[in-house]
Design a protein around this motif. Structure first.
Motif, short mmCIF file in Angstrom:
data_model
loop_
_atom_site.label_atom_id
_atom_site.label_comp_id
_atom_site.label_asym_id
_atom_site.label_seq_id
_atom_site.Cartn_x
_atom_site.Cartn_y
_atom_site.Cartn_z
N GLY A 83 -2.36 -5.31 0.09
CA GLY A 83 -1.94 -4.01 0.61
C GLY A 83 -0.97 -4.05 1.78
O GLY A 83 -0.04 -3.24 1.84
N GLU B 216 -5.43 6.70 0.21
CA GLU B 216 -6.01 5.38 0.48
C GLU B 216 -7.06 5.02 -0.55
O GLU B 216 -7.13 3.88 -1.01
N LEU C 179 -5.21 -0.95 -6.78
CA LEU C 179 -4.92 -2.36 -6.47
C LEU C 179 -6.06 -3.25 -6.98
O LEU C 179 -5.83 -4.33 -7.53
N LYS C 180 -7.29 -2.77 -6.81
CA LYS C 180 -8.44 -3.55 -7.27
C LYS C 180 -8.39 -3.72 -8.79
O LYS C 180 -8.65 -4.80 -9.32
N ASP D 134 -6.15 -6.50 -4.84
CA ASP D 134 -6.69 -6.08 -3.55
C ASP D 134 -6.45 -7.23 -2.57
O ASP D 134 -6.52 -8.39 -2.92
N GLY D 135 -6.13 -6.89 -1.37
CA GLY D 135 -5.79 -7.95 -0.42
C GLY D 135 -4.29 -8.04 -0.20
O GLY D 135 -3.82 -8.63 0.76
N ALA E 61 0.84 -1.22 0.00
CA ALA E 61 0.00 0.00 0.00
C ALA E 61 0.87 1.26 0.00
O ALA E 61 0.58 2.23 -0.72
N GLY F 126 -6.52 1.92 -3.08
CA GLY F 126 -7.49 0.83 -3.07
C GLY F 126 -8.02 0.56 -4.47
O GLY F 126 -8.09 -0.58 -4.92
N LYS F 127 -8.37 1.63 -5.17
CA LYS F 127 -8.91 1.50 -6.54
C LYS F 127 -7.89 0.87 -7.46
O LYS F 127 -8.19 -0.02 -8.26
#
Ligand SMILES: Nc1ncnc2c1ncn2[C@@H]1O[C@H](COP(=O)(O)OP(=O)(O)OP(=O)(O)O)[C@@H](O)[C@H]1O
Ligand SMILES: [Mg+2]
Length: 229
Positions: A133, A117, A124-125, A130-131, A99, A121-122
């Protein structure tokens, strides 16, 4: 329109040991175009990529980003526009957690914690990471590192996206995700790759490098979906 264009004008590049890796390269990529650069191992693809955001400076000729000449003086501005994904993700990941790595550039640009953040998040998704981080980047597999490196660049929302072998190391699902991402990225894109399926699905033009020279340029007929790919 030179808005988010990328142009090489008679560019040559010599490494410090005297080896000339690029000779007299000229091409122009218009705003919003998606172009691939192909060629055998050692042809000069990664060298060319490094010149697009001033990591390497041309020995002769000039590189223009959005009409602005890449030079020491324009470097900050150039790097704000050009997002570069390296061939080797290890060169891109250096923070304690994924992250922090993906958010690194945003923090540097002064974004608030909340904004960082949200964007992290966006991003990584969007690469199916995602997961990851809270993981340490050097504990990731090669393909996971690649996804995270791509997320770090996308989080910066660059005007010009430059990728060196974006699909190497990726499993089929991740590769398809990256292809979809590139397709949905509406800005100028340059991709060095050996992945012909990726080219067919994303690019409208191909530059062919041979031993440091631009020997041909071809149009990709359609953005067809190549299931063999
Ligand atoms: N630091 C360096 N010093 C001297 N020569 C180098 C250096 N890095 C690369 N080269 C040489 O420059 C040429 C182009 O290398 P480059 O990495 O750009 O090729 P490439 O097309 O990206 O290859 P690949 O498909 O293997 O990624 C090669 O002949 C390489 O040996
Ligand atoms: Mg390379």
């Amino acid at each position: 329109m030179s808005h988010h264009s990328l142009e090489f004008l008679n560019v040559s590049f010599r490494y410090p040991d005297g080896y000339t890796a690029l000779r007299n390269i000229s091409f122009r990529i218009e705003d919003g175009e998606k172009v691939a650069v192909v060629g055998a191992n050692g042809a000069g693809k990664s060298t060319l990529i490094m010149l697009t955001n001033g990591l390497f400076m041309s020995s002769e000729g000039a590189v223009f980003v959005g009409g602005m000449k890449v030079s020491k003086r324009s470097l900050t501005s150039v790097r704000r526009q050009v997002g570069l994904v390296f061939q080797d993700s290890d060169n891109q990941l250096f923070m304690p957690t994924v992250a922090e790595d993906v958010g690194f550039g945003l923090y540097n640009m002064g974004f608030s914690k909340n904004e960082v953040e949200e964007r992290v998040g966006k991003a990584l998704k969007s690469v199916g990471a995602d997961g990851l981080g809270n993981m340490s980047p050097h504990r990731l597999s090669g393909g996971q590192k690649k996804r995270v490196a791509i997320a770090g660049v996308l989080a910066m929302q660059p005007d010009i996206l430059i990728m060196d072998e974006p699909t190497s190391n990726l499993d089929l699902q991740a590769r398809q995700q990256i292809i979809e991402l590139i397709r949905s990225f509406s800005h100028t894109t340059l991709i060095a790759t050996h992945d012909t399926g990726l080219i067919k699905q994303t690019c409208n033009r191909v530059l062919i490098l041979d031993k440091g020279q631009l020997v041909a340029e071809e149009r990709v007929v359609s953005h067809q979906v190549d299931l063999s790919g």
